[in-house]
Enzyme design. Structure first.
Site, PDB file in Angstrom:
ATOM      1  N   CYS A   2       0.837  -1.215   0.207  1.00 48.33           N
ATOM      2  CA  CYS A   2      -0.160   0.027  -0.007  1.00 48.33           C
ATOM      3  C   CYS A   2       0.836   1.250  -0.113  1.00 48.33           C
ATOM      4  O   CYS A   2       1.829   1.263   0.760  1.00 48.33           O
ATOM      5  CB  CYS A   2      -0.963  -0.007   1.178  1.00 48.33           C
ATOM      6  SG  CYS A   2      -2.272  -1.211   1.362  1.00 48.33           S
ATOM      7  N   ARG A  27       3.904  -0.472  -4.885  1.00 49.72           N
ATOM      8  CA  ARG A  27       3.675  -0.912  -3.346  1.00 49.72           C
ATOM      9  C   ARG A  27       2.284  -1.577  -3.421  1.00 49.72           C
ATOM     10  O   ARG A  27       1.959  -2.259  -2.470  1.00 49.72           O
ATOM     11  CB  ARG A  27       3.672   0.237  -2.624  1.00 49.72           C
ATOM     12  CG  ARG A  27       5.021   1.046  -2.511  1.00 49.72           C
ATOM     13  CD  ARG A  27       4.771   2.059  -1.471  1.00 49.72           C
ATOM     14  NE  ARG A  27       4.518   1.535  -0.156  1.00 49.72           N
ATOM     15  CZ  ARG A  27       5.623   1.546   0.774  1.00 49.72           C
ATOM     16  NH1 ARG A  27       6.896   1.784   0.384  1.00 49.72           N
ATOM     17  NH2 ARG A  27       5.405   1.026   1.906  1.00 49.72           N
ATOM     18  N   TRP A  73      -2.786  -2.646  -1.582  1.00 46.67           N
ATOM     19  CA  TRP A  73      -2.281  -4.049  -1.833  1.00 46.67           C
ATOM     20  C   TRP A  73      -3.332  -4.764  -0.716  1.00 46.67           C
ATOM     21  O   TRP A  73      -2.943  -4.644   0.251  1.00 46.67           O
ATOM     22  CB  TRP A  73      -0.998  -4.427  -1.574  1.00 46.67           C
ATOM     23  CG  TRP A  73      -0.643  -5.653  -2.105  1.00 46.67           C
ATOM     24  CD1 TRP A  73      -0.140  -6.248  -3.216  1.00 46.67           C
ATOM     25  CD2 TRP A  73      -0.460  -6.769  -1.000  1.00 46.67           C
ATOM     26  NE1 TRP A  73       0.175  -7.634  -3.063  1.00 46.67           N
ATOM     27  CE2 TRP A  73      -0.123  -8.174  -1.694  1.00 46.67           C
ATOM     28  CE3 TRP A  73      -0.583  -7.165   0.333  1.00 46.67           C
ATOM     29  CZ2 TRP A  73       0.032  -9.317  -1.289  1.00 46.67           C
ATOM     30  CZ3 TRP A  73      -0.422  -8.248   0.884  1.00 46.67           C
ATOM     31  CH2 TRP A  73      -0.114  -9.252   0.327  1.00 46.67           C
ATOM     32  N   ASN A  99      -1.710   1.852   5.756  1.00 42.38           N
ATOM     33  CA  ASN A  99      -0.836   1.074   5.352  1.00 42.38           C
ATOM     34  C   ASN A  99      -0.607   0.038   6.518  1.00 42.38           C
ATOM     35  O   ASN A  99       0.031   0.586   7.506  1.00 42.38           O
ATOM     36  CB  ASN A  99       0.529   1.490   4.439  1.00 42.38           C
ATOM     37  CG  ASN A  99       1.501   0.717   4.348  1.00 42.38           C
ATOM     38  OD1 ASN A  99       1.226  -0.516   3.964  1.00 42.38           O
ATOM     39  ND2 ASN A  99       2.851   1.207   4.349  1.00 42.38           N
ATOM     40  N   GLY A 100      -0.744  -1.111   6.331  1.00 46.79           N
ATOM     41  CA  GLY A 100      -0.331  -1.988   7.498  1.00 46.79           C
ATOM     42  C   GLY A 100      -1.678  -3.142   7.709  1.00 46.79           C
ATOM     43  O   GLY A 100      -2.431  -3.205   6.874  1.00 46.79           O
ATOM     44  N   GLU A 484      17.246 -17.590  -7.601  1.00 52.00           N
ATOM     45  CA  GLU A 484      16.965 -16.309  -8.121  1.00 52.00           C
ATOM     46  C   GLU A 484      16.353 -16.427  -9.684  1.00 52.00           C
ATOM     47  O   GLU A 484      15.494 -15.542  -9.734  1.00 52.00           O
ATOM     48  CB  GLU A 484      18.224 -15.486  -8.054  1.00 52.00           C
ATOM     49  CG  GLU A 484      18.087 -13.828  -8.398  1.00 52.00           C
ATOM     50  CD  GLU A 484      16.751 -12.996  -7.796  1.00 52.00           C
ATOM     51  OE1 GLU A 484      16.211 -13.869  -6.662  1.00 52.00           O
ATOM     52  OE2 GLU A 484      16.545 -12.254  -7.986  1.00 52.00           O
ATOM     53  N   LYS A 488      12.593 -14.866 -10.265  1.00 48.58           N
ATOM     54  CA  LYS A 488      12.401 -14.139 -11.381  1.00 48.58           C
ATOM     55  C   LYS A 488      11.325 -14.439 -12.479  1.00 48.58           C
ATOM     56  O   LYS A 488      10.519 -13.568 -12.942  1.00 48.58           O
ATOM     57  CB  LYS A 488      13.661 -13.521 -12.122  1.00 48.58           C
ATOM     58  CG  LYS A 488      14.717 -12.812 -11.520  1.00 48.58           C
ATOM     59  CD  LYS A 488      14.127 -11.363 -11.224  1.00 48.58           C
ATOM     60  CE  LYS A 488      13.240 -11.033  -9.928  1.00 48.58           C
ATOM     61  NZ  LYS A 488      14.340 -11.039  -8.586  1.00 48.58           N
ATOM     62  N   GLU A 491       7.641 -14.827 -11.098  1.00 42.10           N
ATOM     63  CA  GLU A 491       6.783 -13.267 -10.736  1.00 42.10           C
ATOM     64  C   GLU A 491       6.558 -12.440 -11.600  1.00 42.10           C
ATOM     65  O   GLU A 491       5.821 -11.945 -11.889  1.00 42.10           O
ATOM     66  CB  GLU A 491       7.681 -12.858  -9.471  1.00 42.10           C
ATOM     67  CG  GLU A 491       9.111 -12.419  -9.832  1.00 42.10           C
ATOM     68  CD  GLU A 491       9.659 -11.529  -8.461  1.00 42.10           C
ATOM     69  OE1 GLU A 491       8.911 -11.184  -7.530  1.00 42.10           O
ATOM     70  OE2 GLU A 491      10.849 -11.265  -8.486  1.00 42.10           O
ATOM     71  N   HIS A 507      17.411 -36.297  -6.578  1.00 43.67           N
ATOM     72  CA  HIS A 507      16.334 -36.880  -5.373  1.00 43.67           C
ATOM     73  C   HIS A 507      14.898 -36.534  -5.646  1.00 43.67           C
ATOM     74  O   HIS A 507      14.399 -36.303  -4.700  1.00 43.67           O
ATOM     75  CB  HIS A 507      17.034 -36.364  -4.231  1.00 43.67           C
ATOM     76  CG  HIS A 507      18.253 -36.569  -4.125  1.00 43.67           C
ATOM     77  ND1 HIS A 507      18.671 -38.000  -3.478  1.00 43.67           N
ATOM     78  CD2 HIS A 507      19.706 -36.089  -4.312  1.00 43.67           C
ATOM     79  CE1 HIS A 507      19.887 -38.153  -3.414  1.00 43.67           C
ATOM     80  NE2 HIS A 507      20.585 -36.976  -3.895  1.00 43.67           N
ATOM     81  N   LYS A 606       5.816  -4.214  -3.984  1.00 40.95           N
ATOM     82  CA  LYS A 606       7.367  -4.099  -3.961  1.00 40.95           C
ATOM     83  C   LYS A 606       7.846  -4.194  -2.431  1.00 40.95           C
ATOM     84  O   LYS A 606       8.880  -4.746  -2.319  1.00 40.95           O
ATOM     85  CB  LYS A 606       7.764  -2.848  -4.672  1.00 40.95           C
ATOM     86  CG  LYS A 606       9.246  -2.552  -4.769  1.00 40.95           C
ATOM     87  CD  LYS A 606       9.690  -3.011  -5.765  1.00 40.95           C
ATOM     88  CE  LYS A 606      11.440  -2.874  -5.662  1.00 40.95           C
ATOM     89  NZ  LYS A 606      11.714  -4.145  -6.166  1.00 40.95           N
TER      90      LYS A 606
END
Ligand code: M6R
Length: 611
Positions: A2, A27, A73, A99-100, A484, A488, A491, A507, A606
């Site tokens: 947010c 955000r 968000w 925000n929270g 990584e 990438k 997402e 395995h 983000k």
């Protein structure tokens, strides 16, 4: 998560808020809204991106000199018009953005329902707002007092900003756990989740601390703690230019940020690394050199991409400093009642410096007496301020939701710390130390060389874009790079991808291999190379498609692979800073080929300021 923006002064508030929301959209982009105070209080909100809100407001009278705005968000309540912020209190006189997360909202809601309150949304925010309104009515006190009383009962994290129809010349804001920056102008104030909406109006800012309430008028800023005691606002000068938060001719922030890496790594090394003199100078680390040298254990806490940087650092620290290193997901570490011993050093890695889990993890460890060092990108952020020392990555604002340039800058800092500690401890030979300094200094130029291959990577992306799954494999320093690369791709393109240590593949994951599965090997020159080649053969024998990142001059690997990405030669410790660039480009171009919104992937934000 947010983004919040607010303005009070003599300018038109709406254009400032709208532009600010667009800058903060990284955000969260489930919905957005504004509340403006002119002759009355008006709230406009809409599901979707800020552009959707903007379109519905064309032609409306948006005149006001006071306003608040929010880009969401979703946490409590699905993305919808009615769950969008700002929310209005039951009597219609207060509007609030948040925000929270208010963790005890359900209990408060039950209490308010008993008092006759009705709720229009499913959000925790509307509950907190009506809780404040109820206190205001019962106590007949100023709004700032009602906010203080309310916040003493709140469990959770918040930044809130309220406007009050009965006090149109004042904004009330408060923070705990989520970020709030106040820009100080001439006869005006700007509030935002980070400095990006503020920077073109003023460079003087105040970072509000946890448990502070701000009473903001056009020409006055008062900070108080929850005990109603005045706090001195500490004014900081922003060291950021407007160009840094614009796309600068690139189609997407993500691409711009990938291409910025020669400069961002250079900026990170600048003034710190002197290969000629054989020195590394990092003030915030130098102050804790003894603690690092004598540490029994280094614990790295981080999330997501920053956690992957931590994994690379684990290998580097163990090799160069001969110290025991543990890399922890901050979200697990914080709840595990971890054993922290005297002499332990905690390194927190975070681009945003606001990731809630990382922040709480270091707060807990700090209480137990650990030394906390932050490797953080955003200057003045909560993690940076909570740490005893550390180093900023100086990568500049990272707007694309997928972290790219922050990762390579984190690696640059972590390598420098390890080299410094290892050299001072005597666990690295001077010859290797000096050579690594020279090699590290050459990395920005080598990243430039890697980036020249972008057209080839684009073609590769188009070739493999329809694969439903990808596997990424690597060993040693290349294992975290595999993780990584897979993150990438997931997402940005929504393709299922998994990263594994190459040997671990046998395995279980090998069961997935068939002629449709692309397997990306990070197979640069290192001590494991021969073993990785065997793993490649095993994939090939099962008809998997082998794509490999290799080191230039390697003539054998291309005889096994279907496709290649090549990096210049460097020390194996530094190779992740080069090989990851190809994987960033691959994810980007696959995402683009599939028509995805690469800067704002679905469901993501983000800065993860909720746990
Ligand atoms: O700001 P931080 O580095 O603390 O953020 C950690 C993660 O949320 C972040 O790396 C996330 O995984 C990114 N979307 C990865 O691209």
């Amino acid at each position: 998560m947010c983004g919040i923006v607010a303005y009070i002064g003599s300018r038109e508030a709406y254009p400032i808020i709208l532009k600010g929301l667009k800058r903060l959209e990284y955000r969260g982009y489930d919905s957005s809204g504004v509340a403006l105070l002119n002759s009355g209080l008006k709230v406009y909100k809409k599901k979707g991106k800020v552009a959707d809100l903007e379109e519905t407001l064309i032609g409306k009278d948006m005149h006001a000199n006071v306003g608040i705005g929010h880009t969401r968000w979703a946490t409590h309540g699905e993305p919808s018009d009615c769950n969008a912020h700002p929310h209005m209190s039951q009597n219609g006189k207060l509007a609030m953005i948040h925000n929270g997360i208010i963790e005890n909202y359900a209990q408060l809601k039950t209490e308010l329902i008993k008092k006759g309150y009705e709720f229009k949304s499913d959000t925790d925010t509307e509950v907190l707002l009506n809780f404040i309104e109820n206190i205001l009515q019962n106590n007949n006190c100023p709004l700032e007092e009602a906010v203080r009383i309310a916040l003493k009962r709140i469990v959770g994290a918040y930044v809130i900003v309220l406007i009050d129809q009965d006090n149109p010349d004042t904004l009330i804001a408060a923070r705990k756990g989520s970020p709030l920056v106040i820009g100080i102008g001439k006869g005006e104030h700007f509030l935002a989740s980070d400095a990006s909406p503020i920077i073109e109006y003023t460079k003087e800012v105040v970072y509000v601390n946890d448990y502070e309430v701000a009473i903001i008028k056009s020409d006055e800023l008062i900070l108080k703690n929850l005990g109603n005691e005045r706090q001195t606002p500490y004014i900081t000068k922003l060291d950021m230019e407007l160009a840094a938060i614009e796309k600068g001719g690139y189609e997407h922030f993500m691409l711009k940020e990938i291409f910025e890496q020669p400069t961002t790594i250079f900026d990170c090394l600048r003034g710190r690394l002197d290969a000629h003199a054989g020195t590394i100078t990092m003030k915030g680390i130098d102050e804790y050199a003894e603690e690092l040298k004598n540490a029994n254990r280094i614990v790295i806490v981080a999330c997501g991409t920053s956690w992957h940087a931590g994994l690379v650092a684990e290998y580097i620290f163990e090799e160069l400093c001969r110290v025991n290193v543990e890399v922890e997901y901050a979200s697990e570490f914080r709840y595990r009642n971890p054993v922290i011993n005297k002499g332990d050093v905690i390194i927190a890695i975070s681009q945003s410096g606001e990731t809630a889990d990382t922040l709480v993890a270091i707060e807990n460890a700090k209480e137990k007496g650990a030394i906390i060092l932050g490797v953080v990108n955003v200057v003045g952020s909560s993690i940076a301020r909570t740490s005893h020392g550390g180093a900023y990555t100086h990568a500049g604002p990272e707007i694309g939701v997928a972290s790219t340039k922050a990762f390579t800058a984190q690696l640059a800092i972590l390598v420098m710390i390890a080299l410094k500690v290892g050299f001072e401890k005597g666990t690295i030979e001077e010859k290797r130390y000096r050579q690594l300094l020279i090699d590290l200094e050459a990395i920005p130029q080598k990243v430039e060389v890697v980036l020249k291959d972008h057209e080839k990577i684009k073609a590769l992306a188009e070739k493999y874009m329809d694969a439903p799954d990808f596997l990424y494999l690597g060993r040693g320093y290349n294992f975290p790079v595999a993780l990584e690369g897979a993150l990438k791709l997931k997402e940005i393109s929504y393709i299922h991808a998994e990263g594994y240590p190459a040997a671990e593949m046998k395995h279980g994951p090998i069961a997935l291999v068939d002629e449709k599965l692309p397997v990306v090997f990070i197979a640069t020159k290192d001590v494991y190379h021969q073993k990785v080649l065997s793993n490649m053969q095993e994939i090939k024998a099962r008809k998997g498609k082998v794509i490999a990142v290799i080191t230039e001059g390697d003539t054998h690997t291309p005889t096994i692979t279907n496709d290649l990405m090549i990096i210049p030669e460097t020390d194996e410790i530094l190779a992740p800073m080069l090989s990851v660039i190809h994987l960033q480009l691959l994810a980007y171009y696959i995402g683009i080929a599939k028509g995805c919104d690469v800067d704002k992937p679905r469901n993501l934000a983000k800065s993860v300021t909720v746990e």
